[in-house]
Design a protein around this motif. Structure first.
Motif, PDB file in Angstrom:
ATOM      1  N   ASN A 130       0.828  -1.197   0.000  1.00 23.25           N
ATOM      2  CA  ASN A 130       0.000   0.000   0.000  1.00 23.25           C
ATOM      3  C   ASN A 130       0.863   1.248   0.000  1.00 23.25           C
ATOM      4  N   ALA A 131       0.310   2.321  -0.514  1.00 19.81           N
ATOM      5  CA  ALA A 131       0.988   3.612  -0.454  1.00 19.81           C
ATOM      6  C   ALA A 131       0.964   4.102   0.990  1.00 19.81           C
ATOM      7  N   MET A 132       2.013   4.781   1.393  1.00 17.73           N
ATOM      8  CA  MET A 132       2.098   5.313   2.749  1.00 17.73           C
ATOM      9  C   MET A 132       1.642   6.766   2.747  1.00 17.73           C
ATOM     10  N   VAL A 133       0.900   7.138   3.780  1.00 21.41           N
ATOM     11  CA  VAL A 133       0.450   8.521   3.950  1.00 21.41           C
ATOM     12  C   VAL A 133       0.844   8.991   5.341  1.00 21.41           C
ATOM     13  N   ARG A 134       0.841  10.295   5.534  1.00 21.09           N
ATOM     14  CA  ARG A 134       1.257  10.869   6.815  1.00 21.09           C
ATOM     15  C   ARG A 134       0.055  11.481   7.513  1.00 21.09           C
ATOM     16  N   CYS A 135      -0.083  11.183   8.786  1.00 21.65           N
ATOM     17  CA  CYS A 135      -1.148  11.776   9.596  1.00 21.65           C
ATOM     18  C   CYS A 135      -0.889  13.272   9.705  1.00 21.65           C
ATOM     19  N   THR A 136      -1.894  14.074   9.419  1.00 21.38           N
ATOM     20  CA  THR A 136      -1.753  15.524   9.459  1.00 21.38           C
ATOM     21  C   THR A 136      -1.513  16.015  10.877  1.00 21.38           C
ATOM     22  N   TRP A 137      -2.045  15.322  11.856  1.00 23.83           N
ATOM     23  CA  TRP A 137      -1.925  15.761  13.248  1.00 23.83           C
ATOM     24  C   TRP A 137      -0.594  15.369  13.883  1.00 23.83           C
ATOM     25  N   CYS A 138      -0.218  14.090  13.805  1.00 22.50           N
ATOM     26  CA  CYS A 138       0.977  13.611  14.534  1.00 22.50           C
ATOM     27  C   CYS A 138       2.154  13.284  13.620  1.00 22.50           C
ATOM     28  N   GLN A 139       1.995  13.391  12.313  1.00 24.34           N
ATOM     29  CA  GLN A 139       3.051  13.166  11.328  1.00 24.34           C
ATOM     30  C   GLN A 139       3.547  11.719  11.265  1.00 24.34           C
ATOM     31  N   VAL A 140       2.769  10.777  11.740  1.00 23.07           N
ATOM     32  CA  VAL A 140       3.135   9.359  11.678  1.00 23.07           C
ATOM     33  C   VAL A 140       2.747   8.812  10.305  1.00 23.07           C
ATOM     34  N   HIS A 141       3.618   8.007   9.716  1.00 21.19           N
ATOM     35  CA  HIS A 141       3.321   7.375   8.433  1.00 21.19           C
ATOM     36  C   HIS A 141       2.582   6.063   8.676  1.00 21.19           C
ATOM     37  N   LEU A 142       1.573   5.808   7.834  1.00 20.69           N
ATOM     38  CA  LEU A 142       0.825   4.564   7.930  1.00 20.69           C
ATOM     39  C   LEU A 142       0.275   4.214   6.552  1.00 20.69           C
ATOM     40  N   PRO A 143      -0.070   2.929   6.339  1.00 18.72           N
ATOM     41  CA  PRO A 143      -0.604   2.513   5.037  1.00 18.72           C
ATOM     42  C   PRO A 143      -1.920   3.237   4.737  1.00 18.72           C
ATOM     43  N   GLU A 144      -2.103   3.555   3.487  1.00 17.65           N
ATOM     44  CA  GLU A 144      -3.306   4.274   3.069  1.00 17.65           C
ATOM     45  C   GLU A 144      -4.575   3.506   3.416  1.00 17.65           C
ATOM     46  N   SER A 145      -4.506   2.193   3.377  1.00 17.10           N
ATOM     47  CA  SER A 145      -5.695   1.382   3.683  1.00 17.10           C
ATOM     48  C   SER A 145      -6.113   1.495   5.148  1.00 17.10           C
ATOM     49  N   GLU A 169     -10.226  12.951   5.500  1.00 12.76           N
ATOM     50  CA  GLU A 169     -11.267  13.946   5.736  1.00 12.76           C
ATOM     51  C   GLU A 169     -10.815  15.262   5.137  1.00 12.76           C
ATOM     52  N   ARG A 170     -11.601  15.818   4.247  1.00 11.78           N
ATOM     53  CA  ARG A 170     -11.322  17.110   3.605  1.00 11.78           C
ATOM     54  C   ARG A 170      -9.930  17.170   2.978  1.00 11.78           C
ATOM     55  N   GLY A 171      -9.532  16.089   2.349  1.00 12.27           N
ATOM     56  CA  GLY A 171      -8.248  16.051   1.654  1.00 12.27           C
ATOM     57  C   GLY A 171      -7.047  15.822   2.553  1.00 12.27           C
ATOM     58  N   GLU A 172      -7.258  15.596   3.826  1.00  8.08           N
ATOM     59  CA  GLU A 172      -6.176  15.350   4.787  1.00  8.08           C
ATOM     60  C   GLU A 172      -6.238  13.903   5.269  1.00  8.08           C
ATOM     61  N   TRP A 173      -5.079  13.355   5.643  1.00  5.80           N
ATOM     62  CA  TRP A 173      -4.991  11.976   6.129  1.00  5.80           C
ATOM     63  C   TRP A 173      -4.786  11.974   7.640  1.00  5.80           C
ATOM     64  N   PHE A 174      -5.415  10.995   8.320  1.00 10.91           N
ATOM     65  CA  PHE A 174      -5.301  10.877   9.772  1.00 10.91           C
ATOM     66  C   PHE A 174      -5.133   9.413  10.157  1.00 10.91           C
ATOM     67  N   CYS A 175      -4.417   9.188  11.264  1.00  8.23           N
ATOM     68  CA  CYS A 175      -4.181   7.808  11.712  1.00  8.23           C
ATOM     69  C   CYS A 175      -5.338   7.277  12.552  1.00  8.23           C
ATOM     70  N   CYS A 176      -6.122   8.158  13.163  1.00  3.88           N
ATOM     71  CA  CYS A 176      -7.251   7.714  13.973  1.00  3.88           C
ATOM     72  C   CYS A 176      -8.309   8.813  14.003  1.00  3.88           C
ATOM     73  N   SER A 177      -9.477   8.477  14.483  1.00  6.22           N
ATOM     74  CA  SER A 177     -10.575   9.446  14.514  1.00  6.22           C
ATOM     75  C   SER A 177     -10.324  10.550  15.545  1.00  6.22           C
ATOM     76  N   ALA A 178      -9.597  10.230  16.625  1.00  2.80           N
ATOM     77  CA  ALA A 178      -9.295  11.254  17.632  1.00  2.80           C
ATOM     78  C   ALA A 178      -8.429  12.359  17.030  1.00  2.80           C
ATOM     79  N   HIS A 179      -7.428  12.007  16.262  1.00  2.00           N
ATOM     80  CA  HIS A 179      -6.572  13.015  15.627  1.00  2.00           C
ATOM     81  C   HIS A 179      -7.344  13.806  14.584  1.00  2.00           C
TER      82      HIS A 179
END
Length: 87
Positions: A45-60, A65-75
């Protein structure tokens, strides 16, 4: 007696032919499984970066949300609240 011997020979030929076909099938199946494993390892999978904490994780696994990637709903919620308070 002749008929019994002929039946025995036919049975032996059919048995060895069946055994040969089974071995060919098993070999084909193992090769096919290896090909599927190889292709699944390469696809990753392609890797994306959480906008809040800058952690990389698989896109899947990420949330978008609104063009931004997040690792969890809290962030995601924190980021959206912060963005709304800035506006």
């Amino acid at each position: 007696m002749n008929l019994l011997l002929i039946r025995l020979i036919i049975f032996a030929v059919l048995f060895f032919a069946g055994l040969k076909l089974y071995r060919m099938y098993r070999e084909w199946k193992l090769e096919r499984e290896e090909l599927l494993e190889d292709s699944s390892e390469q696809e990753g999978n392609a890797m994306v970066r959480c906008t809040w904490c800058q952690v990389h994780l698989p896109e899947s696994d990420a949330l978008r949300e609104r063009g931004e990637w997040f690792c969890c709903s809290a962030h995601r919620d924190r980021y959206l609240e912060e963005k709304q308070s800035e506006e």
